[in-house]
Design an enzyme around this catalytic site. Structure first.
Site, PDB file in Angstrom:
ATOM      1  N   HIS A   1       0.838  -1.204   0.000  1.00 37.67           N
ATOM      2  CA  HIS A   1       0.000   0.000   0.000  1.00 37.67           C
ATOM      3  C   HIS A   1       0.868   1.247   0.000  1.00 37.67           C
ATOM      4  CE1 HIS A   1       1.151  -0.416   4.200  1.00 37.67           C
ATOM      5  NE2 HIS A   1       0.883   0.879   4.344  1.00 37.67           N
TER       6      HIS A   1
ATOM      7  N   ASP B   1       0.450   5.014   1.906  1.00 38.34           N
ATOM      8  CA  ASP B   1      -0.341   5.428   3.064  1.00 38.34           C
ATOM      9  C   ASP B   1      -1.516   6.332   2.674  1.00 38.34           C
ATOM     10  OD1 ASP B   1       1.252   3.974   4.790  1.00 38.34           O
ATOM     11  OD2 ASP B   1       2.672   5.616   5.054  1.00 38.34           O
TER      12      ASP B   1
ATOM     13  N   HIS C   1       4.647   0.227   0.064  1.00 38.63           N
ATOM     14  CA  HIS C   1       5.433  -0.529   1.035  1.00 38.63           C
ATOM     15  C   HIS C   1       4.613  -1.661   1.640  1.00 38.63           C
ATOM     16  CE1 HIS C   1       3.657   2.898   3.214  1.00 38.63           C
ATOM     17  NE2 HIS C   1       3.543   2.071   4.244  1.00 38.63           N
TER      18      HIS C   1
ATOM     19  N   ARG D   1       4.490   6.087  13.565  1.00 38.95           N
ATOM     20  CA  ARG D   1       4.538   6.782  12.276  1.00 38.95           C
ATOM     21  C   ARG D   1       3.909   8.158  12.381  1.00 38.95           C
ATOM     22  NH1 ARG D   1       0.644   4.652   7.733  1.00 38.95           N
ATOM     23  NH2 ARG D   1      -0.656   6.375   8.420  1.00 38.95           N
TER      24      ARG D   1
HETATM   25  O1  LIG Z   1       5.330  -1.472  10.206  1.00 48.15           O
HETATM   26  C1  LIG Z   1       5.945  -1.151   9.188  1.00 48.15           C
HETATM   27  O2  LIG Z   1       7.081  -1.508   8.952  1.00 48.15           O
HETATM   28  C2  LIG Z   1       5.262  -0.289   8.177  1.00 48.15           C
HETATM   29  C3  LIG Z   1       3.888   0.019   8.589  1.00 48.15           C
HETATM   30  C4  LIG Z   1       3.212   0.938   7.641  1.00 48.15           C
HETATM   31  O3  LIG Z   1       2.649   0.547   6.687  1.00 48.15           O
HETATM   32  C5  LIG Z   1       3.303   2.361   7.897  1.00 48.15           C
HETATM   33  O4  LIG Z   1       3.880   2.770   8.910  1.00 48.15           O
HETATM   34  O5  LIG Z   1       2.820   3.128   7.069  1.00 48.15           O
HETATM   35 FE   LIG Z   2       1.971   2.172   5.523  1.00 42.71          FE
END
Ligand SMILES: O=C(O)CCC(=O)C(=O)O
Ligand SMILES: [Fe+2]
Length: 298
Positions: A114, A116, A269, A284
């Site tokens: 995806h 974000d 990602h 995040r």
């Molecule tokens: O947990 C992760 O490594 C990525 C998670 C994720 O998709 C994000 O933080 O946007």
């Molecule tokens: Fe993400």
């Protein structure tokens, strides 16, 4: 067996004035950044990092042990405008409404490719992720380069993609969560009450570089608009298989103290979910972005 000459490699040169060193990890995606303490970066370093984002797409930092919720948000504010944590997920605590926490103990996983929050009109331009608790092994994150994915399609398929529009819908990922949500949440300063499908061009022009990327992701795209169901399915299958080819990807094995800053306008990602019942917690923040723009027809 043919022995190939090693490709010429330019040694990573420190940026003249700021001491930053960008060590490229893959030909077109990913750089390890040396020479910066993100909790105490100078204005010039912040400017260089912001400029490097579009170029390298994903920037990796290690040893950032002084970055905590307050300083992570402060860093984000220096790089752009920090959003609310997520349209339907409140911040990690009331002092940090900007921090979106993924905790494996409470179902915080991201094991689907995806970009974000593409299910809103103006998806975030970038994200800054900090490892808080890590499993002993596993839990790597991978990013794929959507510009390379576009460039490496054949020319006739690029021409088709240029004309397509995708519908992004957060319902499958977030509809249940929204229905169960206890607290109100905001996005762009307004209460977020419903997941409304949004159209974005399949080919997105990067607002800073003018480069095109194949801006679709299986996390949020429900279908291609204006084509049959079968056409939509086959087109998306083709695009997703192409985007996630190994040579389009940079993969990160996390250590505590690692921070990653990525460009959401040119990447997708995926966080590997391969660590059983071990705990993994990530924090995040996202930077406000603009509405994706399609290429101008020739
Ligand atoms: O947990 C992760 O490594 C990525 C998670 C994720 O998709 C994000 O933080 O946007
Ligand atoms: Fe993400």
């Amino acid at each position: 067996m043919t022995l190939l000459a090693a490709p010429p490699t330019a040694p990573a040169a420190p940026e003249a004035t700021t001491g930053l060193v960008f060590e490229r990890l893959e030909p077109t995606i990913g750089a390890r950044v040396h020479g910066v303490d993100l909790a105490r970066a100078t204005d010039d370093q912040v400017r260089d990092l912001r400029a490097a984002l579009a170029r390298y797409k994903v920037l990796f930092f290690s040893g950032q042990h002084d970055l905590h919720p307050d300083s992570q948000i402060a860093l984000g504010r220096r790089l752009g405008e920090v959003t609310e944590s997520h349209p339907v997920v409140p911040g990690v605590d009331e002092n940090h409404p900007e921090i979106y926490e993924l905790d494996s103990n409470t179902g915080g996983f991201a094991d689907i490719w995806h970009t974000d929050v593409t299910f809103v009109r103006r998806p975030p331009l970038g994200s800054i992720l900090r490892a808080v608790v890590l499993p002993p092994t596993g839990g790597d994150t991978q990013w794929a380069d959507l510009e390379l994915a576009y460039d490496s399609l054949s020319e006739p398929v690029r021409r088709v993609a240029d004309q397509l529009v995708a519908v992004h819908d957060g319902t499958r990922e977030w509809g249940y969560y929204l229905a169960q949500r206890q607290e109100r949440t905001q996005w762009e300063g307004e209460e977020f009450t419903a997941l409304v499908p949004i159209e974005h061009p399949v080919v997105r022009v990067h607002p800073e570089t003018g480069r095109r990327s194949l801006f679709v992701n299986p996390g949020f795209v429900s279908h291609i608009a204006g084509v049959s169901d079968a056409e939509s399915r086959h087109l998306l299958d083709l695009f997703y298989a192409h985007i996630t080819k190994p040579e389009h990807i940079v993969r990160h094995r996390w250590s505590v103290g690692d921070v990653v800053l990525w460009d959401n306008r040119s990447t997708v990602h995926y966080a590997n979910r391969d660590y059983g019942n071990q705990r993994r917690v990530m924090h995040r923040i996202t930077l406000r972005g603009d509405q994706p723009v399609a290429p101008v027809p020739a």
